[in-house]
Write a protein that holds these residues in place. Structure first.
Motif, PDB file in Angstrom:
ATOM      1  N   ASP A 153       0.836  -1.212   0.000  1.00 30.89           N
ATOM      2  CA  ASP A 153       0.000   0.000   0.000  1.00 30.89           C
ATOM      3  C   ASP A 153       0.869   1.259   0.000  1.00 30.89           C
ATOM      4  O   ASP A 153       0.642   2.201  -0.768  1.00 30.89           O
ATOM      5  N   ILE A 154       1.909   1.254   0.816  1.00 36.88           N
ATOM      6  CA  ILE A 154       2.777   2.440   0.907  1.00 36.88           C
ATOM      7  C   ILE A 154       3.590   2.579  -0.381  1.00 36.88           C
ATOM      8  O   ILE A 154       3.727   3.670  -0.933  1.00 36.88           O
ATOM      9  N   LEU A 155       4.088   1.447  -0.884  1.00 35.83           N
ATOM     10  CA  LEU A 155       4.882   1.479  -2.120  1.00 35.83           C
ATOM     11  C   LEU A 155       4.056   2.075  -3.259  1.00 35.83           C
ATOM     12  O   LEU A 155       4.537   2.931  -4.016  1.00 35.83           O
ATOM     13  N   LYS A 156       2.805   1.666  -3.358  1.00 37.89           N
ATOM     14  CA  LYS A 156       1.934   2.155  -4.443  1.00 37.89           C
ATOM     15  C   LYS A 156       1.762   3.672  -4.344  1.00 37.89           C
ATOM     16  O   LYS A 156       1.837   4.386  -5.344  1.00 37.89           O
ATOM     17  N   LYS A 157       1.516   4.154  -3.130  1.00 41.82           N
ATOM     18  CA  LYS A 157       1.298   5.606  -2.957  1.00 41.82           C
ATOM     19  C   LYS A 157       2.561   6.383  -3.336  1.00 41.82           C
ATOM     20  O   LYS A 157       2.492   7.429  -3.988  1.00 41.82           O
ATOM     21  N   LEU A 158       3.710   5.856  -2.918  1.00 38.53           N
ATOM     22  CA  LEU A 158       4.966   6.538  -3.263  1.00 38.53           C
ATOM     23  C   LEU A 158       5.161   6.536  -4.777  1.00 38.53           C
ATOM     24  O   LEU A 158       5.539   7.548  -5.375  1.00 38.53           O
ATOM     25  N   GLN A 159       4.880   5.369  -5.385  1.00 35.32           N
ATOM     26  CA  GLN A 159       5.097   5.260  -6.837  1.00 35.32           C
ATOM     27  C   GLN A 159       4.186   6.206  -7.607  1.00 35.32           C
ATOM     28  O   GLN A 159       4.610   6.844  -8.559  1.00 35.32           O
ATOM     29  N   SER A 160       2.922   6.315  -7.163  1.00 37.92           N
ATOM     30  CA  SER A 160       2.034   7.183  -7.953  1.00 37.92           C
ATOM     31  C   SER A 160       2.467   8.644  -7.804  1.00 37.92           C
ATOM     32  O   SER A 160       2.401   9.416  -8.760  1.00 37.92           O
ATOM     33  N   GLU A 161       2.976   9.025  -6.627  1.00 39.42           N
ATOM     34  CA  GLU A 161       3.472  10.407  -6.465  1.00 39.42           C
ATOM     35  C   GLU A 161       4.702  10.634  -7.359  1.00 39.42           C
ATOM     36  O   GLU A 161       4.833  11.674  -8.012  1.00 39.42           O
ATOM     37  N   LEU A 162       5.559   9.619  -7.412  1.00 42.03           N
ATOM     38  CA  LEU A 162       6.813   9.781  -8.162  1.00 42.03           C
ATOM     39  C   LEU A 162       6.606   9.655  -9.672  1.00 42.03           C
ATOM     40  O   LEU A 162       7.333  10.278 -10.452  1.00 42.03           O
ATOM     41  N   ASP A 163       5.616   8.847 -10.090  1.00 42.72           N
ATOM     42  CA  ASP A 163       5.340   8.729 -11.538  1.00 42.72           C
ATOM     43  C   ASP A 163       5.105  10.119 -12.125  1.00 42.72           C
ATOM     44  O   ASP A 163       5.545  10.431 -13.221  1.00 42.72           O
ATOM     45  N   GLU A 164       4.409  10.927 -11.362  1.00 42.93           N
ATOM     46  CA  GLU A 164       4.080  12.265 -11.849  1.00 42.93           C
ATOM     47  C   GLU A 164       5.273  13.218 -11.749  1.00 42.93           C
ATOM     48  O   GLU A 164       5.554  13.965 -12.682  1.00 42.93           O
ATOM     49  N   ALA A 165       5.973  13.144 -10.618  1.00 39.03           N
ATOM     50  CA  ALA A 165       7.060  14.111 -10.393  1.00 39.03           C
ATOM     51  C   ALA A 165       8.320  13.761 -11.183  1.00 39.03           C
ATOM     52  O   ALA A 165       9.191  14.607 -11.383  1.00 39.03           O
ATOM     53  N   MET A 166       8.416  12.515 -11.635  1.00 39.33           N
ATOM     54  CA  MET A 166       9.648  12.075 -12.294  1.00 39.33           C
ATOM     55  C   MET A 166       9.273  11.376 -13.607  1.00 39.33           C
ATOM     56  O   MET A 166       9.369  10.138 -13.715  1.00 39.33           O
ATOM     57  N   PRO A 167       8.844  12.161 -14.615  1.00 41.58           N
ATOM     58  CA  PRO A 167       8.326  11.535 -15.833  1.00 41.58           C
ATOM     59  C   PRO A 167       9.359  10.648 -16.537  1.00 41.58           C
ATOM     60  O   PRO A 167       9.020   9.593 -17.049  1.00 41.58           O
ATOM     61  N   ASN A 168      10.620  11.082 -16.535  1.00 40.16           N
ATOM     62  CA  ASN A 168      11.663  10.248 -17.137  1.00 40.16           C
ATOM     63  C   ASN A 168      12.297   9.412 -16.024  1.00 40.16           C
ATOM     64  O   ASN A 168      12.834   9.964 -15.057  1.00 40.16           O
ATOM     65  N   THR A 169      12.222   8.088 -16.178  1.00 42.38           N
ATOM     66  CA  THR A 169      12.675   7.222 -15.073  1.00 42.38           C
ATOM     67  C   THR A 169      14.163   7.369 -14.778  1.00 42.38           C
ATOM     68  O   THR A 169      14.636   6.955 -13.729  1.00 42.38           O
ATOM     69  N   ARG A 170      14.919   7.898 -15.739  1.00 41.54           N
ATOM     70  CA  ARG A 170      16.368   8.011 -15.519  1.00 41.54           C
ATOM     71  C   ARG A 170      16.823   9.463 -15.342  1.00 41.54           C
ATOM     72  O   ARG A 170      17.998   9.778 -15.487  1.00 41.54           O
ATOM     73  N   VAL A 171      15.868  10.345 -15.066  1.00 43.12           N
ATOM     74  CA  VAL A 171      16.262  11.730 -14.746  1.00 43.12           C
ATOM     75  C   VAL A 171      15.701  12.069 -13.371  1.00 43.12           C
ATOM     76  O   VAL A 171      14.483  12.191 -13.193  1.00 43.12           O
ATOM     77  N   ILE A 172      16.595  12.187 -12.411  1.00 44.26           N
ATOM     78  CA  ILE A 172      16.142  12.489 -11.039  1.00 44.26           C
ATOM     79  C   ILE A 172      15.848  13.984 -10.951  1.00 44.26           C
ATOM     80  O   ILE A 172      16.697  14.804 -11.319  1.00 44.26           O
TER      81      ILE A 172
END
Ligand code: HEM
Length: 520
Positions: free
Chosen positions: A333-352
């Motif tokens: 549950d926590i992993l999913k919430k973190l991932q959905s927040e980060l999917d938006e904030a980090m559109p390119n998976t290899r650009v932090i």
């Protein structure tokens, strides 16, 4: 004649023995009676045997159970407990402020066990005045603005880790603690000396970096060295085993590495090769630091200071990160919430993203706060000494009032993160890992502020963690990059038992068998 002499001699030695034994016995008895009934600390609740000796607590410390035992004492005796003839622990916000922030008590000699290169660094400098001179030298390095200048190095090494994880992903479990230690060593070394160590690349190529290994060995060396006498230490270090020798030499390996950086950087500065720049490695600041207008910071202090930061920064941050990922492996549950927040904030998976973006992510922030609350890497007592005077007029031999109990000068007092973070009146259901408790509307602004006041993962007052800014930034960067790219799965050998928190000042990393299989 000779038999008379020998008789007299044995009679004399026998009686001498009895006299010495009686003196020692009487001394112990008087001390015990004093400590138990007459000492100003005798009114403080606690187990009766605590008044006799520190030995019982030393045994718990060696069993890596110190902070758990102190917590049990709080549960039995209340918020102030006597844990030794001269030691008191407390669990109370205003007392914590008084000891660490208002009166700024000096540290206890316990910290001398953390000396590097047989010399002090900021963490082991006991006296407040001496410490503040040292701290002035390094503190500007860790301000958020300055640390953020080193983001390119932090991103580079973190993405290198992500790429390596990609290649092992789903196939082999990963020894989290080791990999995060290598990562932190790379980051601390690049920001402190402007030097690329490449510990993560070496680890990816199955090569252990000697400096990284020495940093890992140093705490074990410290425990061994402080428990056996010097002559025994010299003998055990001669055992003909290379790995063992490496552990004995960990202090030397680190000192040699830092010395080489000192001489390199000084040579460059003298040759005018280091120009004016906003991005200054910590070492350059220390080389320019002066204790007074006429006294520059000496080289041996610079070397031990730098070593102190490598040790303070690597294990603490890597232990925290390992526990955070262990929690994520159990909490989809926590992993999913973190991932959905980060999917938006980090559109390119290899650009932090820049840290200013990561700082604005509420769930990431809440997750880290909750992680630091439950898995504090420094959960144990932070010992301080009651000074001769705490009054403004400097009256000496004054009794310090600690929650209604008078403590004479020299008493060792402390609180511990473990207990401050588990107070159920501040953190309801303290054993539950609940990032939401750090978010509105789950918690009101007043509750949030009360919780924040009780959080001391980085210590408190003038001796608060010097590298907090770097640690916070790295935790955000690493979690963002790994969680955006992977799911976290723990293999069967990673379980409650293997991850049980033990402590010896810092969480005892030797017993952490955290392994995580990233699967994309
Ligand atoms: C999650 C990671 C970390 C945690 C939990 C942590 C925790 C702490 C704590 C509790 C103290 C205070 C000890 C006391 O009062 O006795 C401390 C001190 C210190 N830490 Fe950290 N630390 C972390 C990361 C770092 C990093 C990354 C660095 C630097 C690279 C660092 C450098 C220091 C230094 C220099 C001190 C001594 C401060 C002084 O007395 O001036 N720490 N740390």
């Amino acid at each position: 004649m000779s038999s008379t002499i020998s008789f007299s001699f044995s009679w004399f030695s026998h009686n001498l023995f009895l006299v010495v034994a009686s003196i020692v016995f009487t001394y112990i008895l008087i001390r015990a009676i004093y400590n138990l009934f007459l000492s100003p600390l005798s009114a403080i609740p606690g187990p009766w045997y605590a008044a006799f000796s520190d030995l019982w607590m030393t045994i718990h410390a060696l069993r890596l159970r110190r902070c758990g035992v102190v917590q049990e004492l709080f549960d039995s005796y209340g918020p102030v407990v006597r844990i030794g003839p001269n030691k008191v622990v407390f669990k109370d916000l205003s007392t914590m402020r008084s000891v660490y922030t208002v009166h700024k008590f000096d540290k206890s000699s316990y910290y001398k066990g953390l000396l590097t290169n047989d010399n002090d660094h900021a963490m082991t400098t006991l006296e407040h005045a001496g410490h503040s001179i040292r701290r002035k030298g390094y503190a500007p390095h860790y301000t958020p603005t300055n640390v953020s200048r080193f983001q390119p190095e932090m991103h580079e090494v973190t993405l290198e880790l992500v790429n390596t994880l990609d290649s092992v992903s789903g196939k082999n479990p990963l020894e989290c603690l080791a990999v995060f230690r290598h990562l932190m060593v790379d980051v601390v070394v690049s920001s402190s000396y402007g030097y690329r160590l490449g510990a993560v690349s070496k680890w990816a190529a199955d090569v252990e970096d000697p400096l990284s290994m020495a940093i890992n060995d140093f705490p074990k060396r410290g425990i061994l060295r402080s428990t056996i006498p010097g002559w025994a230490w010299n003998i055990v270090c001669r055992f003909p085993n290379n790995r063992w020798k490496q552990m004995c030499d960990s202090d030397k390996i680190m000192a040699e590495f830092v010395s080489a950086r000192v001489y390199e950087m000084r040579a460059q500065m003298n040759a005018g090769k280091i120009g004016e720049s906003e991005k200054i490695p910590m070492l350059q600041r220390l080389l320019q630091h002066r204790y007074s207008s006429t006294v520059p910071m000496p080289d041996h202090d610079i070397i031990s200071e730098c070593m102190g930061h490598m040790i303070a920064g690597s294990d603490t941050t890597s232990t925290s990160l390992s526990y955070f990922f262990w929690e994520l492996s159990r909490r989809a549950d926590i992993l999913k919430k973190l991932q959905s927040e980060l999917d938006e904030a980090m559109p390119n998976t290899r650009v932090i993203p820049d840290i200013s973006v990561l700082q604005e992510l509420p769930y990431l922030g809440a997750f880290i706060k909750e992680g630091l609350r439950v898995y504090s890497a420094v959960p144990s007592s932070l010992e301080r000494v009651v000074p001769p005077s705490t009054s403004k007029n400097g009256a000496s031999d004054e009794i310090f009032d600690l929650m209604g109990y008078g403590l004479p000068p020299g008493t060792i007092v402390s609180t511990q993160a473990w207990s401050m973070h588990r107070d159920p009146s501040i953190f309801p259901s303290p054993a539950t890992f609940l990032p939401e408790r750090w978010l509105e509307p789950f918690s009101s602004p007043e509750t949030l502020s009360r919780m924040a006041q009780h959080m001391i993962p980085f210590g408190v007052g003038t001796r608060i963690c010097g590298g907090q800014g770097l640690a916070q930034m790295m935790m955000k960067i690493v979690i963002a990059a790994v969680v955006r790219n992977f799911d976290i799965v723990a293999p069967p050998e990673t379980n409650e038992r293997s991850m049980e928190i033990k402590d010896s000042f810092v969480s005892a990393v030797t017993v952490l068998h955290g392994r995580i299989v990233p699967s994309p």
